[in-house]
Design an enzyme around this catalytic site. Sequence first.
Site, mmCIF file in Angstrom:
data_model
loop_
_atom_site.group_PDB
_atom_site.id
_atom_site.type_symbol
_atom_site.label_atom_id
_atom_site.label_comp_id
_atom_site.label_asym_id
_atom_site.label_seq_id
_atom_site.Cartn_x
_atom_site.Cartn_y
_atom_site.Cartn_z
ATOM 1 N N ASN A 8 39.569 45.835 45.821
ATOM 2 C CA ASN A 8 39.134 45.041 44.675
ATOM 3 C C ASN A 8 37.626 45.233 44.548
ATOM 4 O O ASN A 8 36.847 44.562 45.228
ATOM 5 C CB ASN A 8 39.504 43.573 44.909
ATOM 6 C CG ASN A 8 39.085 42.682 43.764
ATOM 7 O OD1 ASN A 8 38.367 43.099 42.852
ATOM 8 N ND2 ASN A 8 39.534 41.439 43.807
ATOM 9 N N ARG A 72 42.625 46.893 42.045
ATOM 10 C CA ARG A 72 42.588 45.907 40.980
ATOM 11 C C ARG A 72 41.721 46.453 39.854
ATOM 12 O O ARG A 72 40.606 46.913 40.080
ATOM 13 C CB ARG A 72 41.970 44.609 41.496
ATOM 14 C CG ARG A 72 41.778 43.603 40.397
ATOM 15 C CD ARG A 72 40.987 42.416 40.883
ATOM 16 N NE ARG A 72 40.857 41.444 39.824
ATOM 17 C CZ ARG A 72 39.769 40.719 39.626
ATOM 18 N NH1 ARG A 72 38.724 40.867 40.410
ATOM 19 N NH2 ARG A 72 39.725 39.854 38.645
ATOM 20 N N HIS A 161 43.414 37.097 35.286
ATOM 21 C CA HIS A 161 44.034 36.506 36.480
ATOM 22 C C HIS A 161 45.538 36.774 36.509
ATOM 23 O O HIS A 161 46.296 36.044 37.149
ATOM 24 C CB HIS A 161 43.866 34.964 36.526
ATOM 25 C CG HIS A 161 42.478 34.480 36.773
ATOM 26 N ND1 HIS A 161 42.000 33.303 36.214
ATOM 27 C CD2 HIS A 161 41.468 34.970 37.516
ATOM 28 C CE1 HIS A 161 40.753 33.108 36.604
ATOM 29 N NE2 HIS A 161 40.403 34.108 37.396
ATOM 30 N N ARG A 220 31.391 28.981 33.405
ATOM 31 C CA ARG A 220 31.740 29.314 32.016
ATOM 32 C C ARG A 220 32.193 28.071 31.269
ATOM 33 O O ARG A 220 32.913 27.236 31.813
ATOM 34 C CB ARG A 220 32.873 30.349 31.969
ATOM 35 C CG ARG A 220 32.525 31.689 32.565
ATOM 36 C CD ARG A 220 33.600 32.725 32.213
ATOM 37 N NE ARG A 220 33.512 33.874 33.084
ATOM 38 C CZ ARG A 220 34.454 34.206 33.972
ATOM 39 N NH1 ARG A 220 35.562 33.490 34.091
ATOM 40 N NH2 ARG A 220 34.283 35.257 34.741
ATOM 41 N N GLU A 360 46.430 37.447 45.609
ATOM 42 C CA GLU A 360 46.360 38.570 44.681
ATOM 43 C C GLU A 360 46.488 39.907 45.407
ATOM 44 O O GLU A 360 47.103 40.835 44.891
ATOM 45 C CB GLU A 360 45.052 38.489 43.876
ATOM 46 C CG GLU A 360 45.077 37.327 42.894
ATOM 47 C CD GLU A 360 43.720 36.990 42.290
ATOM 48 O OE1 GLU A 360 42.966 36.233 42.940
ATOM 49 O OE2 GLU A 360 43.416 37.466 41.203
#
Length: 378
Positions: A8, A72, A161, A220, A360
């Site tokens: 990743n 990823r 995601h 965010r 993940e």
Amino acid sequence: MSRVLVLNSGSSSVKYRLLSGDERLASGTVERIGEDSSPVPDHEAALKVVAAELADRGLGLDSSELTAIGHRVVHGGKTFTEPTLITDEVIRKIEELVPLAPLHNPANLTGIEVARRLRPDLPQVAVFDTAFHSTISPAAATYAIDREVAERLSIRRYGFHGTSHAYVSREAARAVDRPLGNVIVLHLGNGASASAVSAGRCVDTSMGMTPLEGLVMGTRSGDLDPAIVLYLGRTGGMSLEEIDVLLNRRGGMLGLCGDNDMRAVQERLAAGDPDAELAFSVYCHRLRKYVGAYYAVLGTVDVIAFTGGVGENSPLVRETALAGLEALGIAVDPVRNRRGDRLISPDDAAVKVAVIPTDEELEIARQTLEVISRTNRG
Ligand code: ADP
């Protein structure tokens, strides 16, 4: 047993995990890539650190036991709707998507290129964050703007995601023994997103064309009136770059109270800090709104699943976000919730509420092997 290395590659870090089947053989993170005074100047160097760490443990990248590498990749655009065996052509198409994810896709690509150079013989697979959401309907994916403009600039809801939503929705349905059920997944980490999943297929998700839309996040803003952007420019005199920073990096919990880490926010909340109180209430209000929205989208809900650093570790967020929804069959048992149970709803609740740790890397490894076995069969 097949061995898969999962990489990743983020903008300033590379996370890796080596798996044999579902078992973790090694994992780690190389951080601060490219920073001043960092010993790791670039991604090439970072991958060499990964290779050295693995070799130290007798699990070198050159091992003939390694079956594949899974990468990823954040943005698959409209091009990639499933995990894909990497070829020169695939790399070219991921490059074409850089304008949609200018921070992420280049880092992902560098990881791919370096790994291919180190092991050109090995199959490598790209697993896209957006892919799980490619099943959402046009009604959910389309923004109500001029269609020609949207088409020309590839403006639509992509969602992110996805690897986590795929994994957690499946695990959640399994946890309550309703494999074909309707699941609302609340992935609450630094970034945060919700999804509505029906029989394993995503039907809606809260992040949009970019990861800015939807829930309140660490830094965010999530949803806001789009005209605020115009106002900030015209009346506030801010540049596009400044607005980007305000919304993506200095918004969310950080903008509201000066802390982006939910642990710090909760400590201040307990001490009666009014800014932390406001930030926490905005965060939970937004979550509750999305739960209601996705309840309506799905019609019926079997499970609500919390995941990510906040979702897995904050009983207070879970109980506050779902408070007052008993009429919808949604409730949280305070004892189970505080005790850290996997199932935190009362036995008689119509909607099960579950805490499902996301994974993940495991999902990427599984999807990578699926692609390899499909390729070998085909
Ligand atoms: P990322 O999105 O970077 O993968 P995580 O999913 O690990 O991040 O989530 C990180 C966030 O989880 C932290 O910023 C922190 O706010 C939150 N978190 C971790 N532990 C706790 C806890 N015990 N209570 C509340 N929040 C927590």
